[in-house]
Design a protein around this motif. Sequence first.
Motif, PDB file in Angstrom:
ATOM      1  N   GLU A  26       0.827  -1.205   0.000  1.00  0.00           N
ATOM      2  CA  GLU A  26       0.000   0.000   0.000  1.00  0.00           C
ATOM      3  C   GLU A  26       0.864   1.258   0.000  1.00  0.00           C
ATOM      4  OE1 GLU A  26      -3.066   2.418   2.974  1.00  0.00           O
ATOM      5  OE2 GLU A  26      -2.550   0.330   3.394  1.00  0.00           O
ATOM      6  N   VAL A  27       1.921   1.251   0.796  1.00  0.00           N
ATOM      7  CA  VAL A  27       2.788   2.423   0.877  1.00  0.00           C
ATOM      8  C   VAL A  27       3.544   2.630  -0.438  1.00  0.00           C
ATOM      9  CG1 VAL A  27       4.748   3.467   2.082  1.00  0.00           C
ATOM     10  CG2 VAL A  27       3.024   2.201   3.379  1.00  0.00           C
ATOM     11  N   LEU A  28       4.059   1.557  -1.009  1.00  0.00           N
ATOM     12  CA  LEU A  28       4.799   1.679  -2.275  1.00  0.00           C
ATOM     13  C   LEU A  28       3.888   2.161  -3.406  1.00  0.00           C
ATOM     14  CD1 LEU A  28       7.104  -1.477  -2.192  1.00  0.00           C
ATOM     15  CD2 LEU A  28       7.782   0.914  -1.907  1.00  0.00           C
ATOM     16  N   ASP A  29       2.670   1.654  -3.427  1.00  0.00           N
ATOM     17  CA  ASP A  29       1.717   2.109  -4.455  1.00  0.00           C
ATOM     18  C   ASP A  29       1.421   3.589  -4.286  1.00  0.00           C
ATOM     19  OD1 ASP A  29       1.613  -0.430  -5.519  1.00  0.00           O
ATOM     20  OD2 ASP A  29      -0.234  -1.003  -4.470  1.00  0.00           O
ATOM     21  N   ARG A  30       1.301   4.024  -3.042  1.00  0.00           N
ATOM     22  CA  ARG A  30       1.050   5.446  -2.778  1.00  0.00           C
ATOM     23  C   ARG A  30       2.251   6.290  -3.210  1.00  0.00           C
ATOM     24  NH1 ARG A  30      -0.082   5.139   2.390  1.00  0.00           N
ATOM     25  NH2 ARG A  30       1.892   5.833   3.297  1.00  0.00           N
ATOM     26  N   LEU A  31       3.445   5.815  -2.902  1.00  0.00           N
ATOM     27  CA  LEU A  31       4.651   6.573  -3.240  1.00  0.00           C
ATOM     28  C   LEU A  31       4.844   6.719  -4.751  1.00  0.00           C
ATOM     29  CD1 LEU A  31       7.207   5.213  -0.615  1.00  0.00           C
ATOM     30  CD2 LEU A  31       6.387   7.573  -0.828  1.00  0.00           C
ATOM     31  N   SER A  32       4.470   5.699  -5.504  1.00  0.00           N
ATOM     32  CA  SER A  32       4.684   5.761  -6.956  1.00  0.00           C
ATOM     33  C   SER A  32       3.832   6.840  -7.608  1.00  0.00           C
ATOM     34  CB  SER A  32       4.394   4.398  -7.600  1.00  0.00           C
ATOM     35  OG  SER A  32       3.025   4.054  -7.449  1.00  0.00           O
ATOM     36  N   GLY A  33       2.807   7.328  -6.894  1.00  0.00           N
ATOM     37  CA  GLY A  33       1.984   8.412  -7.417  1.00  0.00           C
ATOM     38  C   GLY A  33       2.071   9.685  -6.603  1.00  0.00           C
ATOM     39  N   ASP A  34       3.029   9.748  -5.663  1.00  0.00           N
ATOM     40  CA  ASP A  34       3.160  10.912  -4.785  1.00  0.00           C
ATOM     41  C   ASP A  34       3.749  12.095  -5.552  1.00  0.00           C
ATOM     42  OD1 ASP A  34       4.917  12.626  -2.792  1.00  0.00           O
ATOM     43  OD2 ASP A  34       3.405  11.627  -1.573  1.00  0.00           O
ATOM     44  N   THR A  35       2.996  13.174  -5.635  1.00  0.00           N
ATOM     45  CA  THR A  35       3.397  14.321  -6.450  1.00  0.00           C
ATOM     46  C   THR A  35       4.707  14.934  -5.975  1.00  0.00           C
ATOM     47  OG1 THR A  35       1.083  14.820  -6.941  1.00  0.00           O
ATOM     48  CG2 THR A  35       2.685  16.579  -7.305  1.00  0.00           C
ATOM     49  N   GLU A  36       4.861  15.082  -4.656  1.00  0.00           N
ATOM     50  CA  GLU A  36       6.087  15.696  -4.134  1.00  0.00           C
ATOM     51  C   GLU A  36       7.305  14.833  -4.425  1.00  0.00           C
ATOM     52  OE1 GLU A  36       5.682  18.774  -0.662  1.00  0.00           O
ATOM     53  OE2 GLU A  36       5.082  16.784   0.039  1.00  0.00           O
ATOM     54  N   LEU A  37       7.168  13.533  -4.268  1.00  0.00           N
ATOM     55  CA  LEU A  37       8.283  12.638  -4.580  1.00  0.00           C
ATOM     56  C   LEU A  37       8.607  12.693  -6.066  1.00  0.00           C
ATOM     57  CD1 LEU A  37      10.342  10.444  -3.958  1.00  0.00           C
ATOM     58  CD2 LEU A  37       8.500   8.745  -4.136  1.00  0.00           C
ATOM     59  N   ILE A  62       8.201   8.949 -14.911  1.00  0.00           N
ATOM     60  CA  ILE A  62       8.908   8.600 -13.685  1.00  0.00           C
ATOM     61  C   ILE A  62       8.014   7.749 -12.779  1.00  0.00           C
ATOM     62  CG2 ILE A  62       9.902   9.550 -11.559  1.00  0.00           C
ATOM     63  CD1 ILE A  62      10.817  11.969 -13.231  1.00  0.00           C
ATOM     64  N   SER A  63       6.746   8.109 -12.692  1.00  0.00           N
ATOM     65  CA  SER A  63       5.801   7.343 -11.872  1.00  0.00           C
ATOM     66  C   SER A  63       5.714   5.901 -12.348  1.00  0.00           C
ATOM     67  CB  SER A  63       4.415   7.993 -11.916  1.00  0.00           C
ATOM     68  OG  SER A  63       3.471   7.210 -11.215  1.00  0.00           O
ATOM     69  N   ARG A  64       5.608   5.715 -13.666  1.00  0.00           N
ATOM     70  CA  ARG A  64       5.557   4.351 -14.217  1.00  0.00           C
ATOM     71  C   ARG A  64       6.847   3.600 -13.926  1.00  0.00           C
ATOM     72  NH1 ARG A  64       1.751   3.272 -18.228  1.00  0.00           N
ATOM     73  NH2 ARG A  64       2.609   1.156 -18.078  1.00  0.00           N
ATOM     74  N   ALA A  65       7.984   4.288 -14.044  1.00  0.00           N
ATOM     75  CA  ALA A  65       9.277   3.650 -13.799  1.00  0.00           C
ATOM     76  C   ALA A  65       9.409   3.228 -12.332  1.00  0.00           C
ATOM     77  CB  ALA A  65      10.416   4.605 -14.177  1.00  0.00           C
ATOM     78  N   VAL A  66       8.979   4.095 -11.409  1.00  0.00           N
ATOM     79  CA  VAL A  66       9.032   3.758  -9.987  1.00  0.00           C
ATOM     80  C   VAL A  66       8.146   2.557  -9.695  1.00  0.00           C
ATOM     81  CG1 VAL A  66       8.428   4.542  -7.655  1.00  0.00           C
ATOM     82  CG2 VAL A  66       9.634   6.084  -9.216  1.00  0.00           C
ATOM     83  N   ALA A  67       6.927   2.581 -10.210  1.00  0.00           N
ATOM     84  CA  ALA A  67       5.993   1.475  -9.980  1.00  0.00           C
ATOM     85  C   ALA A  67       6.555   0.156 -10.499  1.00  0.00           C
ATOM     86  CB  ALA A  67       4.654   1.780 -10.646  1.00  0.00           C
ATOM     87  N   LYS A  68       7.212   0.203 -11.659  1.00  0.00           N
ATOM     88  CA  LYS A  68       7.775  -1.021 -12.248  1.00  0.00           C
ATOM     89  C   LYS A  68       8.928  -1.550 -11.396  1.00  0.00           C
ATOM     90  CE  LYS A  68       9.706  -2.849 -16.564  1.00  0.00           C
ATOM     91  NZ  LYS A  68      10.100  -2.522 -17.966  1.00  0.00           N
ATOM     92  N   ARG A  69       9.756  -0.656 -10.888  1.00  0.00           N
ATOM     93  CA  ARG A  69      10.928  -1.094 -10.121  1.00  0.00           C
ATOM     94  C   ARG A  69      10.555  -1.732  -8.794  1.00  0.00           C
ATOM     95  NH1 ARG A  69      16.238   2.665 -10.934  1.00  0.00           N
ATOM     96  NH2 ARG A  69      16.220   2.722 -13.209  1.00  0.00           N
ATOM     97  N   VAL A  70       9.464  -1.295  -8.203  1.00  0.00           N
ATOM     98  CA  VAL A  70       9.086  -1.823  -6.880  1.00  0.00           C
ATOM     99  C   VAL A  70       7.950  -2.841  -6.972  1.00  0.00           C
ATOM    100  CG1 VAL A  70       9.851   0.301  -5.769  1.00  0.00           C
ATOM    101  CG2 VAL A  70       7.438   0.053  -6.394  1.00  0.00           C
TER     102      VAL A  70
END
Length: 386
Positions: A26-37, A62-70
Amino acid sequence: METHLMNASPEAFDAIRPYRDEEVREVLDRLSGDTELLNTLLRFKFPTLTDSFLAPLLRWIISRAVAKRVARIYSIRDLQLYVEAYMARMIATTTKGLTVDGLEHLERDKNYLFISNHRDIAMDPAFVNYALHVNGMDTVRIAIGDNLLKKGYVNDLMRLNKSFIVQRSVKGVRQMMAAFNLLSQYIHHSLKEEHQSIWIAQKEGRAKDGIDRTDPAIIKMFYMAEKKTGKSFADSIRDLNIVPVALSYEYDPLDVQKSHEIVQKQQEGHYAKGEFEDISSIAQGIAGFKGRVHVAFGQPLTGDFADAAAVAGAVDEQIRRLYRLFPSNYLALDALNETGDFAIPSFDTNVRAAFNERLAACPEEYQAQWLVMYANPVKNYLGRIK
């Protein structure tokens, strides 16, 4: 908020504890769409395009790349194994090698309360964790001040990495005592109920002047959880399995910034820290050149300590002996003309040239303090600092 160790439930620690395995996705999914991050990553990757018309598209990429990596990370251990490769790369690219001493003092089936000197916000516990991990031992839970967690995504990232929160920002004596009591209970709960080792700095804030001293208030906080049970101070401290740890950096990536801060305090009486200066310091500490790095684990404290000052003194003495002195420390003492009757080792011209080049990169008005920061560990080892 007032709780007691004997009846505290795990839920009592929800406000300060690290995330659990079942919360990771849940946290990783939230982070992959976090605007500030995403904006932070955008500024890091494409600084000239941050305010361009391409920014929304780049944030999406970048959001897609983060989601894919985690995508394959489902537990804290999965995450730390993923980070291990980056840690190894950081050591290879920003240091001249990491060495470790003292692991023979530790037993694999025991949990420890590691108290270390504090030079770098993120790298101190990271190097301790890496040293334990590559030697087949479990990583630690990390105490981190809430002053570093002003951004939501930073809070999430830290708590994913087994960090728990020290509530430094609370106001009022009663609120502070309640926060320290909860923290004390959580440390005991982690060690004795959940069998997790702890890392905590020997005092609040980094030793920007190069002098490592343990704050007895930290030791008093450890005892708070058991004070009302009738257990003696000496028995409580002994049962915590306290192990001093000395972290030594040949060069500090933030040496200029620390020197600037101290000089400004000396000249103006205060230093106004920027709102997100600590986050910037974390990034610079990770990416900056460190030279050689040494982690030394001391021996568990087993004495009958009468009070917090005695425990703090025992921690300081081990850290003093375990701290590894580098050419940067000796050459700084020499440059200050404070060697006295102490003969510094001889160094070749390349070592001296590297030191002088680093010193020259520091603004002239901060150079004297820069030298003091690097010389103080030698003076501490020689017993010149009380």
